[in-house]
Write an enzyme that holds these catalytic residues in place. Structure first.
Site, short mmCIF file in Angstrom:
data_model
loop_
_atom_site.label_atom_id
_atom_site.label_comp_id
_atom_site.label_asym_id
_atom_site.label_seq_id
_atom_site.Cartn_x
_atom_site.Cartn_y
_atom_site.Cartn_z
N LYS A 157 -9.17 8.33 3.43
CA LYS A 157 -9.73 6.98 3.40
C LYS A 157 -11.14 6.91 3.99
CE LYS A 157 -5.38 4.43 3.13
NZ LYS A 157 -4.38 5.52 3.15
N CYS B 8 0.80 -1.22 0.00
CA CYS B 8 0.00 0.00 0.00
C CYS B 8 0.83 1.27 0.00
CB CYS B 8 -0.97 -0.01 1.18
SG CYS B 8 -2.12 -1.41 1.10
N HIS C 172 -9.68 2.40 1.15
CA HIS C 172 -8.25 2.14 0.97
C HIS C 172 -8.01 1.66 -0.46
CE1 HIS C 172 -4.19 1.24 1.57
NE2 HIS C 172 -4.23 0.72 2.79
N PHE D 164 2.03 -3.44 3.89
CA PHE D 164 2.38 -4.76 4.40
C PHE D 164 3.82 -5.09 4.01
CE2 PHE D 164 -2.15 -6.81 4.54
CZ PHE D 164 -2.46 -6.00 5.61
N HIS E 55 -1.56 8.33 6.45
CA HIS E 55 -1.95 7.05 5.85
C HIS E 55 -3.34 6.67 6.36
CE1 HIS E 55 -1.31 3.32 3.77
NE2 HIS E 55 -1.36 2.59 4.87
N GLU F 259 0.71 5.54 13.88
CA GLU F 259 0.94 6.77 13.12
C GLU F 259 0.65 8.00 13.97
OE1 GLU F 259 0.02 8.63 8.69
OE2 GLU F 259 -1.34 7.12 9.51
#
Length: 414
Positions: free
Chosen positions: A337, A168, A342, A401, A308, A319
């Site tokens: 998002k 991502c 996402h 990931f 993010h 975060e």
């Protein structure tokens, strides 16, 4: 380069933006939806019967109309998105592939999944109808480099053509690589971004089984809620974002100063876990420090962060802790998002584009569905309505990931 001293080299401007997202096809449609703060998540007929039966799809997308050059059936959906976004970005930059020196144009397009939905569909054809009916276009439709390759073919770009895959963070990584290519002199123009179209029952099931997706099936529109106390996972989406990066001196010479400047890029790895972020935030902090060093900036100069912000319990907590610790002056924070879901590999490119638009238009979109911040989350998040803000330096965060971290720093072009 992503370390101290990496700021050497010519300035790089963002002169064109193209977007295909659940918010709409086109830069302005997406921007308007995100500024409005209205979520796009809805039940998806292809996911009927699954425990998670909703997603953020690109609606009203007609490949026959949106894909330049015709014959859209030869491309996987993610590649269609990439071609549409790239065409818009190049036109927005005021550039003409028929007139540029293609040897000085690079293409970098990332993806997390590539053409896996085509691959799955063709595998079913093979099992049910035999090998003679497998499409001869199968391989070029699903190979993960083909979005970059097809964009280069369409744009007659003969410079470096690369594909990035950092889950991502793929879109942000693509922009960082493209930034390096322009600064190094390998090209004068780079068309860069990412695309993904992986909303498929198999992949949704996989994410659901690992506990990554929201299960708020009763109210899909409220499911993606970055930094909120009630967040329980992300909502899958699809789309593409492509930016045109150009030597700033060349852009100014032709009367295109650009939306903003890419000032820095930092990358790092958590080296912690395949799918869980390092709770200490060390990897995120390192990427942030490298991006600021490349930009020749201090943390105190950062006025805005496009987070993010996935809406997952672990990511948002890590975060938020990094932002609070590294930026005690409380820059404004947003995440798209809540509106778009996402977008997987495309997320970083789309969110970088939104960050650039925030600088250029002095507007920070709100975080949709953020009603009450989760425990320990103390950020200056923009909520309920967009905020007018003059921004000189902003960051766009992307994580993936495998522990991939990518942070882009943008400066105002004026």
């Amino acid at each position: 380069m992503t370390g101290p001293g990496a700021g050497a080299g010519p300035e790089v401007a963002v002169t064109g933006i193209g977007l295909v997202t659940p918010g709409g096809t086109g830069r302005e449609a997406t921007w308007s939806r995100v500024v409005e703060g209205r979520p796009t998540a809805a039940r998806d007929p292809e996911l009927a019967g699954l425990r998670v039966d909703f997603a953020c799809r690109v609606g009203d997308y007609d490949p026959g109309r949106a894909v330049p050059g015709g014959r859209p059936w030869q491309y996987d959906r993610h590649c269609q998105f990439a071609l549409t976004a790239a065409g818009e970005a190049v036109a927005d930059a005021g550039l003409d592939p028929d007139g540029w020196d293609g040897e000085r144009v690079a293409v970098v397009v990332g993806t997390a999944f590539g053409g896996t939905t085509t691959q799955l569909a063709q595998h079913r054809t093979y099992l049910e109808r035999g090998s003679a009916l497998v499409s001869p276009l199968l391989v070029p439709m699903f190979l993960p480099n083909m979005a970059a390759g097809q964009v280069a073919i369409r744009l007659k770009a003969r410079g470096p053509v690369l594909s990035t895959s950092t889950a991502c963070a793929s879109g942000a990584t693509a922009l960082g690589v493209a930034w390096d290519l322009v600064r190094s002199g390998a090209c004068d123009i780079a068309v860069a971004g990412a695309a993904d179209a992986a909303v498929h029952p198999l992949w949704v099931s996989g994410f659901d089984r690992m506990g990554a997706l929201s299960r708020r099936t009763g109210e899909p529109g409220a499911a993606s809620r970055p930094f909120d106390a009630g967040r329980d996972g992300f909502v899958m989406g699809e789309g593409a974002g492509v930016l045109v990066l150009e030597r700033a001196d060349r852009a100014r010479a032709r009367g295109r100063p650009g939306y903003a400047l890419i000032a820095g890029y930092g990358a790092s790895a958590d080296a912690h876990h395949a799918v869980a972020p390092d709770p200490s935030g060390r990897g995120i902090e390192l990427a942030t420090r490298r991006a600021l060093a490349a930009a020749g900036a201090t943390p105190a100069e950062v006025a805005h962060i496009n987070a993010h912000g996935t809406s997952t319990p672990l990511n948002d907590a890590a975060e938020a802790a990094l932002i609070t610790g590294r930026f005690p002056h409380r820059p404004s924070v947003t995440s798209a998002k809540g509106v778009l879901g996402h977008l997987l590999g495309a997320a970083g490119a789309v969110e970088a584009a939104l960050t650039v638009l925030s600088l250029a238009r002095e507007t920070v979109p709100p975080v949709a569905n953020l009603d009450s911040p989760g425990p320990g989350i103390d950020l200056d998040t923009v909520t309920k309505a967009a905020r007018t803000q003059r921004i000189l330096l902003a960051l766009s965060n992307s994580f993936g990931f495998g522990g991939h971290n990518a942070v882009l720093a943008f400066r105002s072009a004026v």
